[in-house]
Design a protein around this motif. Structure first.
Motif, PDB file in Angstrom:
ATOM      1  N   LEU A   1      41.668  42.351  34.440  1.00 54.74           N
ATOM      2  CA  LEU A   1      39.931  41.458  35.317  1.00 54.74           C
ATOM      3  C   LEU A   1      38.816  41.736  35.043  1.00 54.74           C
TER       4      LEU A   1
ATOM      5  N   MET B   1      46.243  45.176  35.710  1.00 53.78           N
ATOM      6  CA  MET B   1      45.188  43.780  36.490  1.00 53.78           C
ATOM      7  C   MET B   1      44.358  44.610  36.361  1.00 53.78           C
TER       8      MET B   1
ATOM      9  N   PHE C   1      41.031  36.097  43.447  1.00 54.27           N
ATOM     10  CA  PHE C   1      40.544  36.903  43.161  1.00 54.27           C
ATOM     11  C   PHE C   1      39.399  37.464  42.535  1.00 54.27           C
TER      12      PHE C   1
ATOM     13  N   MET D   1      45.223  33.477  40.683  1.00 52.36           N
ATOM     14  CA  MET D   1      44.303  34.759  39.333  1.00 52.36           C
ATOM     15  C   MET D   1      43.679  33.808  38.305  1.00 52.36           C
ATOM     16  N   TYR D   2      44.684  33.209  37.624  1.00 52.54           N
ATOM     17  CA  TYR D   2      44.361  32.710  36.368  1.00 52.54           C
ATOM     18  C   TYR D   2      43.162  30.995  36.465  1.00 52.54           C
TER      19      TYR D   2
ATOM     20  N   SER E   1      50.738  33.946  42.050  1.00 46.89           N
ATOM     21  CA  SER E   1      50.048  35.438  41.560  1.00 46.89           C
ATOM     22  C   SER E   1      48.986  34.822  40.530  1.00 46.89           C
TER      23      SER E   1
END
Ligand SMILES: Nc1ncnc2c1ncn2[C@@H]1O[C@H](COP(=O)(O)OP(=O)(O)OP(=O)(O)O)[C@@H](O)[C@H]1O
Ligand SMILES: [Mg+2]
Lengths: 263, 334
Positions: A261, A257, A101, A95-96, A91
């Motif tokens: 984010l 999260m 995302f 994400m990064y 994940s």
């Protein structure tokens, strides 16, 4: 800025789950091989290598071969590993590094749905791996049916619990190298001291108390009872604990999260 | 965050209903119908104000350009426009729907190219489009058709089964554009669509965008390329330090802020500098050059060049870049 309630949730998290399934199917062979071969490896090393030294282990009044003792623990560990690693390293990469995302958040998906989709996907990976491993272990006559089938929904529940806590780390740790920390402090102690490879009653009392707090302890107890065909209402405590654990860490995952984010 | 109840109730049917309602509405001759209507929009990161109380609108079928130096607040503005980052203050309506309550319905009608290429490296080109289509509830079969059509549109149909990591930067950018079009958006938002591309790829993207514009798509774009802004945009907003400095048609901005003809004199003599000053002309006095902006019919340049210039004078048309530099200054941004 980050309000706790309400959550932005709908069935749309399934879309995120589907995206991960598409990727999974591209490399399904690799994904299948690990749970297929891993139990054979462990059973060979511990079951054959170590059982000569250990002999039998008494569990709830029964004498078990060492192989029969650790086989259910392997299932529980698989549940933990699959969800935890999916919702930490995998994940985090999405994400990064891949900004997957961010791209999703330009579509009708909310962040809560993205994260829920990821956690449910992690639980699904636990479920698939457990099903394969269960089949392998069954070939050795180490699982009693139909009780053993209950391990499948249990794998999903355990996956949500471990995936959620993994996602909390993904939401808080600044870099991917730092996952070593929760693995060292959280995963490895559980791997060793949750009644996986030896019963916890032999341990000092304070360690036993600590072990009760580990979700893996409850998961191992559950898989062991189900593999042996032992069923009782006391097992519901373990299920309840995993539920409670998820109920705490899943919303916490959404919150961390969001904090990370949504700017 | 919108209330929970609202979110559960706002199903796909309701989103569709919203959009149908809005389309019907939009078909009526109503001059006040905006695709985007931003009033006193503000974005704060802690104490830092990235976007300060800006108001603007985007008309149907229009291409609006957002210009500004690094850190001006373009991306911050754009992110609020597609509901990615919550507004600190102000009101924002897109398709006539309030962003705070109707973000999901709005996102159904928007296509976004974010500043970084965030194609899914785990997937092929075609899968990237198909997976994205699913986020918009497009059924598998029509997703495939749309994806094929879009891949033809960006001239990458023969790469459709390649992993996106094997594509060049320009190809990736085109795929990002195709992905942004998968839901047949009413509004296309492009954050620096051509940054880092070679001239060929840049012109390819421009041609695609011109075609989309001619089909009536509304476009909001940011860029650091003044040719791009001038070529594609009907109207421009120049912003800096989170504020809007000016807005208007490119040609109008050039006339107003840089005149018509420009004379640049390299290493001018001190007498020349004071001469220009005394003439009360629109000019910029720089370390190694002086730039003079002349209005229509200013015969002054003929005189001036004859008198003071040998080969250190350049006469040229005023450009958008002149406007940009005059308004936002020449210092480097951190
Ligand atoms: N998440 C954030 N947290 C804190 N500050 C931020 C954040 N995002 C942007 N900023 C700041 O807000 C300001 C505006 O940034 P923004 O990305 O909107 O600029 P931009 O106009 O898009 O610049 P560029 O042309 O470089 O893309 C910058 O000073 C930036 O440092
Ligand atoms: Mg930007």
């Amino acid at each position: 800025m980050t309000k706790v309630l309400p959550f932005n949730l709908s069935w749309r998290f399934v879309r995120v789950w589907q995206r991960n399934l598409v990727v999974y199917r591209r490399i399904w062979l690799v994904n299948f091989f690990v749970p297929l071969l891993e139990p054979l490896l462990y059973l060979a090393a511990f079951g054959i290598g170590l059982s000569a030294l250990v002999g039998t282990i008494s569990f709830e009044g029964r004498e078990l071969s060492y192989t029969a003792f650790i086989a259910p623990a392997l299932l529980a560990i698989t549940i933990m590993y699959n969800a935890f690693f999916e919702n930490t390293y995998a994940s985090f990469v999405r994400m990064y590094y891949q900004k997957t995302f961010d791209a999703m958040l330009a579509t009708p998906l909310s962040l809560d749905e993205v994260i829920t989709g990821e956690i449910i996907w992690g639980a699904t990976k636990s479920l698939i791996a457990t099903a394969i491993m269960l089949a392998v272990i069954s070939l050795f006559g180490l699982v009693r049916y139909p009780h053993g089938l209950l391990i499948l929904p249990l794998a999903f529940l355990g996956g949500i619990a471990f995936g959620s806590v993994g996602m909390v780390f993904t939401g808080t740790l600044p870099s991917i190298d730092m996952f070593n920390l929760p693995i060292f402090l959280f995963i490895s102690p559980m791997f060793l001291f949750s009644g996986t490879f030896f019963p916890i009653d032999g341990l000092p009392v304070w360690v036993q108390h600590l072990a009760i707090a580990f979700p893996l302890t409850h998961l191992v107890t559950l898989t062991r009872h189900l593999c042996l065909g032992m069923f009782g209402t006391h097992l519901l405590w373990g299920v309840g604990y995993l539920f409670l654990f998820s109920l705490v860490f899943y919303p916490l995952a959404l919150l961390t999260m969001r904090k990370r984010l949504i700017h | 965050m919108p209330p929970l109840v609202h979110d559960i109730i706002l199903t796909r049917q309701q989103c569709a209903a919203w959009i149908i309602f809005w389309r019907k509405h939009a078909a009526m001759p109503n001059p006040a119908r905006y695709i985007v209507e931003a009033r006193n929009l503000t974005k704060q990161f802690g104490e830092f104000v990235a976007v300060r109380n800006i108001s603007f609108h985007l008309l149907r079928g229009e291409c609006l350009g957002l210009l500004g130096p690094n850190g001006a607040g373009k991306t911050s503005t754009i992110r609020m426009l597609y509901g990615f980052s919550p507004m600190t203050g102000g009101t924002l309506r897109v398709f006539g729907i309030d962003m705070r309550t109707g973000w999901r319905a709005i996102r159904f009608g928007i296509g976004v190219c974010q500043q970084e290429n965030n194609l899914d490296p785990d997937l092929t080109v075609l899968q990237n489009l198909e997976v994205f289509a699913r986020y918009f509830d497009i059924p598998t079969k029509s997703a495939r058709e749309k994806a094929d059509r879009l891949l033809r549109f960006i001239a990458l149909e023969n790469r459709k089964n390649d992993k996106v990591t094997t594509l060049s930067g320009g190809m990736m950018r085109r795929v990002v554009l195709a992905r942004a079009l998968i839901n047949d958006p009413e509004l296309l938002i492009l954050d620096e669509p051509t940054t880092g591309l070679d001239p060929q790829s840049r012109h390819q993207v421009w041609e695609r965008l011109e075609e989309l514009r001619s089909r009536g798509l509304s476009i909001l774009l940011t860029t650091h390329n003044m040719d791009e802004a001038e070529r594609l945009c009907d109207r421009l907003i120049i912003m800096d330090h989170g504020r809007i400095l000016v807005q208007g048609k490119p040609s109008q901005l050039i006339r107003e802020y840089a005149g018509r003809d420009v004379v640049e004199v390299v290493e001018p003599s001190p007498e020349f500098r004071s001469h220009v000053k005394s003439l009360n002309l629109m000019h910029d006095n720089l370390d190694h050059r002086i730039i003079i902006y002349g209005q229509e019919g200013d015969r002054i340049f003929e005189k001036m060049t004859g008198e003071y210039c040998r080969d250190n004078c350049i006469r040229r048309m005023a450009t958008l870049e002149d406007v940009f530099l005059r308004l936002t200054g020449r210092e480097l941004r951190e």
